[in-house]
Motif scaffolding. Structure first.
Motif, PDB file in Angstrom:
ATOM      1  N   GLU A 159       0.897  -0.253  -0.174  1.00 55.56           N
ATOM      2  CA  GLU A 159      -0.296   0.071   0.048  1.00 55.56           C
ATOM      3  C   GLU A 159       1.087   1.379   0.235  1.00 55.56           C
ATOM      4  N   ASN A 181      -4.559   4.753  -2.370  1.00 56.81           N
ATOM      5  CA  ASN A 181      -5.715   5.275  -1.842  1.00 56.81           C
ATOM      6  C   ASN A 181      -6.632   6.796  -2.243  1.00 56.81           C
ATOM      7  N   GLU A 184      -7.616   1.979  -3.883  1.00 51.07           N
ATOM      8  CA  GLU A 184      -8.323   1.938  -2.676  1.00 51.07           C
ATOM      9  C   GLU A 184      -9.486   3.029  -2.598  1.00 51.07           C
ATOM     10  N   ASP A 211     -10.934   0.284   0.855  1.00 43.18           N
ATOM     11  CA  ASP A 211     -10.728   0.204   2.702  1.00 43.18           C
ATOM     12  C   ASP A 211     -11.651   0.536   3.468  1.00 43.18           C
ATOM     13  N   LYS A 225     -10.968  -4.559   2.313  1.00 47.75           N
ATOM     14  CA  LYS A 225     -10.217  -4.305   3.473  1.00 47.75           C
ATOM     15  C   LYS A 225     -10.731  -3.583   4.449  1.00 47.75           C
TER      16      LYS A 225
HETATM   17 MG    MG Z   1      -5.809   1.882   2.732  1.00 53.81          MG
END
Ligand code: MG
Ligand code: C2E
Ligand code: MG
Ligand code: MG
Length: 279
Positions: free
Chosen positions: A59, A117, A149, A179, A200
């Protein structure tokens, strides 16, 4: 010069409105300069495949190496970046840096998928899929190098537009992930419509899963839900061997957390992954 910039940033929490808006402007111009002055840093946290026991992705997490304040965590400037719209600039930087990293790693024989993200504003930007395609072309990458995400709250801000952007991204071959799953207000009806390939599990459920039966059952149910919907599932916030073992026993696909590794500067990642692979 640096001291002045710091002062502006610190003053963001003053209570007089005038001071506050002045300070916000200060922080915004500091953030703009952060990009120009190369103060943003790409950090990567490994995602461990629990079946192969291999690190197959990471990530991307931003840090701000501030000349005076030191390494600033994203929690201190991402919300502000989202409010002001600066987040689009930041997302662009993160996507391009992540792509560069993945392309370079692949050239060195390491195939990694980097999770980036995205924020609400990104999802409301109908041009985003086209922009990412252009950055991919410029860096010589392809969609398999990225996972995007998105959070439930970003989706629920304007579900119709977010869904349209998400569908566009999925159609172009990008893997999408939800996420912090289980902490937002999205409904299972939206989940069903969203073309996401990964859930997630939020760390808040994972931290307590050894001690708390409720957390453990939420984690187990989420893994089953993901698999029943033909999605993969990753747990974040693994801090102990016990949590890692439980997740593996429950059939969780991937794990991410301090027990495996903390986020590290991108230029340390390949050496870390190779050392780990050699045991
Ligand atoms: Mg994240
Ligand atoms: P997130 O996307 O849910 O990322 C996971 C956060 O949990 C990261 O914090 C990570 O360092 C932390 N974490 C991972 N494993 C553990 C663990 O075992 N224990 C504990 N206590 N924490 C763990 P970080 O890097 O401070 O980022 C916080 C949040 O800031 C992220 O949450 C994400 O929402 C946001 N963020 C970070 N980078 C970006 C970015 O480039 N763009 C956007 N839009 N948001 C970002
Ligand atoms: Mg998360
Ligand atoms: Mg989180």
């Amino acid at each position: 010069h640096a001291a002045k910039r710091t002062q502006a940033g610190v003053k963001v929490y003053d209570d007089s409105l005038d001071d506050r808006s002045r300070a916000s402007l200060g922080l915004l111009s500091e953030l703009r300069q952060a990009v120009e002055h190369h103060e943003l840093r790409l950090y990567l946290q490994p995602k461990l495949n629990l079946r192969s026991q291999r690190v197959e992705g990471a990530e991307a997490l931003v840090r701000w190496q501030h000349p005076v304040r030191g390494l600033v965590p994203p929690g201190l400037f991402i919300p502000f970046a989202e409010q002001t719209g600066f987040i689009r600039e930041l997302s662009r930087w993160m996507l391009i840096e992540s792509l560069r990293f993945a392309v370079q790693a692949r050239a060195q024989g390491e195939v990694l998928r980097i999770s980036v993200n995205l924020s609400t504003r990104d999802l409301l930007d109908a041009d985003l899929p086209g922009k990412i395609q252009a950055w991919l072309a410029a860096e010589g990458g392809d969609p398999s190098l990225l996972c995007l995400e998105i959070t439930e709250s970003a989706i629920m801000d304007d579900p119709a537009r977010a869904l349209a952007t998400a569908k566009d991204l999925a159609q172009q071959g990008f893997k999408l992930s939800i996420d912090d799953f289980g902490t937002g207000y999205s409904s299972l009806a939206y989940l069903k419509q969203l073309p996401v390939r990964e859930l997630k599990i939020d760390q808040s459920f994972v931290f307590g899963m050894e001690a708390d039966e409720g957390d453990r059952e939420i984690v187990r149910s989420t893994i089953n839900l993901a698999h029943n919907l033909k999605k993969s599932v990753v747990a974040e916030g693994i801090e102990t061997q016990g949590a890692l073992d439980l997740l593996a026993a429950m059939g969780c696909d991937e794990a991410q957390g301090y027990f495996i590794a903390k986020p590290m500067p991108a230029d340390q990642f390949l050496a870390w992954a190779r050392a780990r692979a050699q045991g």
